[in-house]
Design an enzyme around this catalytic site. Structure first.
Site, short mmCIF file in Angstrom:
data_model
loop_
_atom_site.label_atom_id
_atom_site.label_comp_id
_atom_site.label_asym_id
_atom_site.label_seq_id
_atom_site.Cartn_x
_atom_site.Cartn_y
_atom_site.Cartn_z
N GLY A 67 0.83 -1.21 0.00
CA GLY A 67 0.00 0.00 0.00
C GLY A 67 0.86 1.24 0.00
N ASN A 68 0.29 2.34 0.39
CA ASN A 68 1.06 3.58 0.53
C ASN A 68 0.43 4.44 1.62
OD1 ASN A 68 -0.82 5.65 -0.76
ND2 ASN A 68 -0.68 4.10 -2.37
N ARG A 69 1.07 5.57 1.94
CA ARG A 69 0.68 6.33 3.13
C ARG A 69 -0.46 7.33 2.90
NH1 ARG A 69 3.97 9.71 5.03
NH2 ARG A 69 5.65 9.73 3.53
N SER A 70 -1.03 7.38 1.71
CA SER A 70 -2.07 8.39 1.47
C SER A 70 -3.29 8.13 2.39
CB SER A 70 -2.52 8.34 0.01
OG SER A 70 -3.58 9.23 -0.19
N ALA A 103 -4.01 7.81 -4.30
CA ALA A 103 -2.67 7.32 -4.59
C ALA A 103 -2.82 5.87 -5.02
CB ALA A 103 -1.80 7.44 -3.36
#
Ligand SMILES: Cc1cc2nc3c(=O)[nH]c(=O)nc-3n(C[C@H](O)[C@H](O)[C@H](O)COP(=O)(O)O)c2cc1C
Length: 392
Positions: A195-198, A261
């Site tokens: 995943g990512n931090r958005s 994102a």
């Protein structure tokens, strides 16, 4: 989005002005708080500046700023008298004399002070000059007991502010706007993901701003870490493939803003079960996902405005954002530097460069609600210069 002065005077109800400032900021307005020395005995000016996300040094003359609306909440009997007679001996009263737009006041006094003929005469004077008054109402008073003089609730004052700021004359009124927000998750196995931090804050702020401008908004949310705006339908899309499918299905909207994102890569062979823990190295192959913005850019769009985000890091970030706009056939690309800790992912603030064919415009660091307003101002400019391309 409007610029609103909030004057706070010295009554117990000063604490309720905190909520009013919060509501105005949340609605995307720029708020400039002004606090009398009397009010500082109850709530410090720093509190209001923090809630307004405003640096106190922003202006030497905050009381002389041109604003769309001036609201004084609470209004003491003392400041009411000064307004009636044109005294200007502190920031709140100076601003009232310098202001030539709509003024809304929310009186709060004890019942005897409110009923005093001097207060009533002062009230008549300001009403005759066009000042709008909200409240006071009957209810529990700070000193105990019940009576007339209780300040209107912040939500009611906020609603009056919105009404005075006027109905939206936005080009987005009645238009279909799709906003994507959040971070996609690509499964590695039954419980783990890439995943990512958005957090989705920027996209949620955009959906809220579009709704405020009268658009018919759909939010496509990927694992949002923040609550979506009330009254906006949310389509959930967990993976990049889900998001692609849902967004393309709504791609005939008048405006599509791709603020999510979206993962660029996904594990090639996700496992259906949970991989048990062992001492072995686990290598995961990642393969590229299809690019949603490009796919939208290729769709025949009938005047749709397509907005992409370029979350980049490093010195070449801006150059990559410019290439992204032309390469993916987007009308507007919003560049932000996600390497900075004080803006972007997981932060309440952002600082962006808006890149369109017409040129580039930097928007200085501000709360995401304000950035959202700037982005839709730009979208409206694009709709205008295209002669209402999005009228289909
Ligand atoms: C505890 C306390 C509560 C007060 N509450 C009010 C009030 O609700 N309304 C009012 O008109 N004055 C109230 N006052 C009086 C004002 O604070 C006083 O008139 C002051 O000079 C107002 O200054 P300002 O209008 O410049 O803020 C209160 C005073 C104290 C000590």
């Amino acid at each position: 989005m409007a610029r609103v002065l909030v004057g706070v005077t010295g009554g117990i109800a000063a604490y309720k002005a905190c909520e009013l400032v919060r509501l105005l900021v949340r609605a995307g307005h720029e708020v400039i708080p002004l606090v009398t020395p009397g009010a500082e005995r109850f709530v410090r000016a720093e509190t209001f500046n923090a809630l307004a996300r405003r640096n106190p040094e922003t202006s030497l003359y905050p009381h002389l700023e041109r604003v769309d609306l001036y609201v004084i909440s609470p209004l003491t009997a003392n400041t009411l008298a000064k307004l009636a007679h044109g005294l200007a001996d502190n920031l709140v009263t100076e601003a009232a004399l310098a202001h030539d737009g709509p003024l809304l006041v929310a009186p709060a006094t004890n019942t005897r002070m409110w009923r005093h003929p001097a207060t009533q005469a002062n009230l008549e004077l300001i009403v005759a000059r066009g000042v709008k008054v909200v409240g006071p109402s009957e209810g529990d008073l700070a000193e105990g007991g019940q009576g007339l003089g209780r300040m209107a609730e912040p939500e009611e004052i906020f609603a009056r502010c919105q009404a005075l700021l006027g109905p939206s004359n936005s080009l987005l009124q009645g238009r279909r706007v799709v906003v994507t927000a959040g971070a996609t998750r690509e499964p590695i196995d039954a419980v783990r993901f890439v995943g990512n931090r958005s957090s989705g804050r920027m996209g949620v702020a955009l959906a809220e701003e579009a709704r405020r401008r009268g658009a018919e908004v759909t939010l496509i949310g990927s694992n949002l870490a923040v609550a979506p705006p009330g009254g906006v339908p949310v389509v959930h899309a967990s993976t990049a493939a889900d998001l692609r499918r849902e967004t393309l299905a709504l791609g005939d909207a008048d405006v599509v803003v791709m603020a999510a994102a979206v993962g660029d890569y996904r594990p090639s062979e996700p496992r259906g079960d949970k991989r048990p823990k062992d001492g072995e190295v686990w290598r995961i192959d990642l393969q590229p996902n299809d690019d949603v913005l490009s796919a939208l850019g290729r769709q025949s769009a009938n005047g749709r405005i397509l907005v992409g985000f370029a979350a980049e890091t490093g010195e070449d970030g801006l150059a990559r954002a410019r290439t992204k706009r032309t390469g993916k056939n987007a009308d507007l690309v919003v560049y932000n530097d996600v390497a900075r800790k004080d803006i972007g992912f997981e932060s309440p603030d952002n600082e962006v460069v808006l890149i369109s064919e017409a040129g580039e415009r930097k928007v200085e660091k501000a709360p995401k609600a304000r950035i959202a307003a700037e982005i839709f101002d730009e979208v409206e400019r694009l709709m205008e210069t295209d002669g209402g391309r999005a009228s289909g």
